[in-house]
Design an enzyme around this catalytic site. Structure first.
Site, PDB file in Angstrom:
ATOM      1  N   HIS A  11      -3.641   6.807   3.402  1.00  0.00           N
ATOM      2  CA  HIS A  11      -4.027   5.556   2.742  1.00  0.00           C
ATOM      3  C   HIS A  11      -5.393   5.130   3.276  1.00  0.00           C
ATOM      4  CE1 HIS A  11      -4.246   1.588   1.233  1.00  0.00           C
ATOM      5  NE2 HIS A  11      -3.986   1.004   2.388  1.00  0.00           N
TER       6      HIS A  11
ATOM      7  N   CYS B  30       0.822  -1.231   0.000  1.00  0.00           N
ATOM      8  CA  CYS B  30       0.000   0.000   0.000  1.00  0.00           C
ATOM      9  C   CYS B  30       0.850   1.273   0.000  1.00  0.00           C
ATOM     10  CB  CYS B  30      -0.937  -0.001   1.195  1.00  0.00           C
ATOM     11  SG  CYS B  30      -1.942  -1.480   1.261  1.00  0.00           S
TER      12      CYS B  30
ATOM     13  N   ASN C  22     -10.456  -0.542   0.061  1.00  0.00           N
ATOM     14  CA  ASN C  22      -8.996  -0.397   0.144  1.00  0.00           C
ATOM     15  C   ASN C  22      -8.402  -0.793  -1.204  1.00  0.00           C
ATOM     16  OD1 ASN C  22      -6.249  -0.725   0.601  1.00  0.00           O
ATOM     17  ND2 ASN C  22      -6.509  -1.799   2.552  1.00  0.00           N
TER      18      ASN C  22
HETATM   19  O1  UT7 Z   1      -3.995  -1.614   3.640  1.00  0.00           O
HETATM   20  C1  UT7 Z   1      -3.207  -2.645   4.088  1.00  0.00           C
HETATM   21  C2  UT7 Z   1      -3.207  -2.798   5.570  1.00  0.00           C
HETATM   22  N1  UT7 Z   1      -4.455  -3.282   6.098  1.00  0.00           N
HETATM   23  C3  UT7 Z   1      -5.060  -2.663   7.138  1.00  0.00           C
HETATM   24  O2  UT7 Z   1      -4.699  -1.623   7.551  1.00  0.00           O
HETATM   25  C4  UT7 Z   1      -6.177  -3.317   7.832  1.00  0.00           C
HETATM   26  C5  UT7 Z   1      -6.016  -3.101   9.312  1.00  0.00           C
HETATM   27  N2  UT7 Z   1      -6.981  -3.840  10.058  1.00  0.00           N
HETATM   28  C6  UT7 Z   1      -8.288  -3.472  10.084  1.00  0.00           C
HETATM   29  O3  UT7 Z   1      -8.704  -2.523   9.447  1.00  0.00           O
HETATM   30  C7  UT7 Z   1      -9.198  -4.282  10.962  1.00  0.00           C
HETATM   31  O4  UT7 Z   1      -8.446  -5.102  11.817  1.00  0.00           O
HETATM   32  C8  UT7 Z   1     -10.200  -5.154  10.165  1.00  0.00           C
HETATM   33  C9  UT7 Z   1     -11.218  -4.255   9.495  1.00  0.00           C
HETATM   34  C10 UT7 Z   1      -9.471  -5.990   9.140  1.00  0.00           C
HETATM   35  C11 UT7 Z   1     -10.958  -6.076  11.126  1.00  0.00           C
HETATM   36  O5  UT7 Z   1     -11.594  -5.309  12.135  1.00  0.00           O
HETATM   37  P1  UT7 Z   1     -11.425  -5.709  13.662  1.00  0.00           P
HETATM   38  O6  UT7 Z   1     -12.242  -4.771  14.418  1.00  0.00           O
HETATM   39  O7  UT7 Z   1      -9.963  -5.740  13.946  1.00  0.00           O
HETATM   40  O8  UT7 Z   1     -12.087  -7.125  13.709  1.00  0.00           O
HETATM   41  P2  UT7 Z   1     -11.488  -8.507  14.236  1.00  0.00           P
HETATM   42  O9  UT7 Z   1     -10.605  -9.101  13.208  1.00  0.00           O
HETATM   43  O10 UT7 Z   1     -10.929  -8.305  15.624  1.00  0.00           O
HETATM   44  O11 UT7 Z   1     -12.788  -9.363  14.373  1.00  0.00           O
HETATM   45  C12 UT7 Z   1     -13.809  -9.016  15.306  1.00  0.00           C
HETATM   46  C13 UT7 Z   1     -15.008  -9.889  15.063  1.00  0.00           C
HETATM   47  C14 UT7 Z   1     -14.676 -11.369  14.968  1.00  0.00           C
HETATM   48  O12 UT7 Z   1     -15.734 -12.093  15.552  1.00  0.00           O
HETATM   49  P3  UT7 Z   1     -15.611 -12.701  17.024  1.00  0.00           P
HETATM   50  O13 UT7 Z   1     -14.426 -13.628  16.976  1.00  0.00           O
HETATM   51  O14 UT7 Z   1     -15.400 -11.528  17.916  1.00  0.00           O
HETATM   52  O15 UT7 Z   1     -16.920 -13.382  17.208  1.00  0.00           O
HETATM   53  C15 UT7 Z   1     -14.658 -11.634  13.489  1.00  0.00           C
HETATM   54  O16 UT7 Z   1     -14.969 -12.974  13.180  1.00  0.00           O
HETATM   55  O17 UT7 Z   1     -15.601  -9.530  13.796  1.00  0.00           O
HETATM   56  C16 UT7 Z   1     -15.754 -10.711  13.019  1.00  0.00           C
HETATM   57  N3  UT7 Z   1     -15.652 -10.358  11.606  1.00  0.00           N
HETATM   58  C17 UT7 Z   1     -16.712 -10.052  10.846  1.00  0.00           C
HETATM   59  N4  UT7 Z   1     -18.020  -9.973  11.130  1.00  0.00           N
HETATM   60  C18 UT7 Z   1     -18.856  -9.615  10.131  1.00  0.00           C
HETATM   61  C19 UT7 Z   1     -14.540 -10.301  10.857  1.00  0.00           C
HETATM   62  N5  UT7 Z   1     -14.858  -9.940   9.602  1.00  0.00           N
HETATM   63  C20 UT7 Z   1     -16.206  -9.785   9.578  1.00  0.00           C
HETATM   64  C21 UT7 Z   1     -17.117  -9.428   8.570  1.00  0.00           C
HETATM   65  N6  UT7 Z   1     -18.428  -9.354   8.885  1.00  0.00           N
HETATM   66  N7  UT7 Z   1     -16.734  -9.140   7.305  1.00  0.00           N
END
Ligand code: UT7
Length: 338
Positions: free
Chosen positions: A265, A117, A295
């Protein structure tokens, strides 16, 4: 008093594919909700290549052509093309080779940059060096990504994030007070395991000894899709982007008060909020397009730059701060007086 500028931007261009995929569309094909994606990431819809048959180099060509026209130049005036991408057309030759061919830029030396990125910022920093060396006068710097080609439909935590796009600028040696005032790039290979895709690379032979591990439960080849530990990436991303913004301003010998616009970004609106707060940028100075683009990795900043220029939001003489981070990790920032 800021530093003397190095290169100046004389043209911008961008390309977004026609097909729109909304969060509601995704609700129908996977276990996700519009509410989760909107609240946790800030994306409402993304533009995707879909069935159009376009490749990364096609998108790069459209954006590049627009930037060359915007600069009032012809393809033959371009003496170097740099394409930042992590979704190249092929392993080799470079994606830039096909852009050169498509444009008819027969006087150019061309190559790709792989910095995820942060790729476009790396490309601009390389262009700065090439301009300062006196080697080239008209460099086309493109960020182009077909990121949905890496998406794994069985992984909802990444599938909902990405879109396809390309953005481009033409740069020339600066001759007045306008141009690039500061830059900063950095990497940390210790974090490579947090965000990656084998994508046909040779490392797969070293790392995965058990053939079965290469396929998920649905038979999808994991080597060709993106893998991310989102939560860990998030924490580093905020820190890295703040560092990038601060170091770029330090290099430019300016402060937050001198900045007219911030283009971060576009990975997550919560990350954008954190950076904007830290560098004291009010909401009207912060550019966001992830809500309708998702993204788009190395394309996100040059696309946003083209949009704000064409909308008249960013004017000649305005000071722009950009910052990015990505797989690797890589991160970096630029300060540009437009
Ligand atoms: O550009 C390149 C670099 N990339 C980034 O900068 C991305 C950085 N990371 C992020 O933006 C975030 O970490 C994400 C958007 C990828 C994820 O958000 P999060 O708040 O960190 O979610 P998480 O991975 O901690 O997951 C929380 C919950 C989980 O459920 P449980 O285990 O708490 O029951 C996931 O299974 O959200 C769930 N989850 C979803 N639920 C509905 C993960 N993806 C989804 C989804 N829809 N698409």
């Amino acid at each position: 008093m800021s530093k003397k500028p190095t290169l100046k931007i004389v043209g911008t261009g961008s390309f977004l594919p026609d097909t729109v995929v909304t969060n509601k569309d995704l609700e129908k094909i996977m276990d996700t909700t519009d509410e989760w994606i909107t609240q946790r990431v800030g994306i409402k819809e993304r533009r995707v290549i879909g069935e159009s048959g376009l490749s990364t180099s096609d998108m790069a060509t459209f954006a590049g052509k627009a930037a060359i026209e915007d600069a009032g130049l012809t393809a033959e005036d371009i003496d170097c093309i740099i394409v930042a991408t992590i979704t190249p057309d092929m392993n080799f030759p470079s994606t830039a080779i096909f852009v050169q061919q498509n444009l008819g830029a027969k006087n150019a030396a061309v190559f790709d940059v792989s910095a995820a990125c942060t790729g476009w910022i790396y490309g601009m920093t390389i262009a700065e060096g090439l301009i300062l060396s006196g080697k080239f006068k008209n460099i086309l710097v493109i960020g182009a990504e077909f990121l949905t080609s890496l998406s794994d439909i069985n992984d909802r935590s990444t599938y909902v994030l990405f879109g396809d796009a390309s953005g481009a600028v033409v740069v020339q040696p600066a001759d007045g007070d306008r141009g690039m005032l500061g830059s900063y790039i950095k990497s940390n290979g210790d974090l490579a395991d947090l965000l990656w895709s084998y994508g046909g690379g040779t490392r797969v032979n070293k790392k995965v000894s058990d053939q079965e591990k290469m396929f998920d439960e649905n038979g999808i080849d994991k080597r060709s899709t993106i893998r991310m530990e989102g939560n860990k990436v998030y924490k580093y991303a905020v820190r890295a982007m703040i560092e990038s913004a601060e170091k770029a301003m330090e290099d430019a010998q300016i402060t937050e008060d001198d900045i007219d616009m911030l283009i971060p970004h576009q990975a997550n609106s919560r990350i954008i909020d954190a950076i904007a707060k830290r560098v004291n940028m009010p909401d009207d100075k912060v550019v966001r397009n992830l809500q309708y683009m998702g993204n788009t990795s190395s394309a996100s900043i040059p696309v946003a730059l083209d949009q704000v220029r064409k909308e008249g939001r960013l004017k000649d003489g305005d000071v722009l701060l950009v910052a990015a981070f990505g797989g690797g990790f890589t991160w970096g920032g630029l300060v540009i007086k437009m």
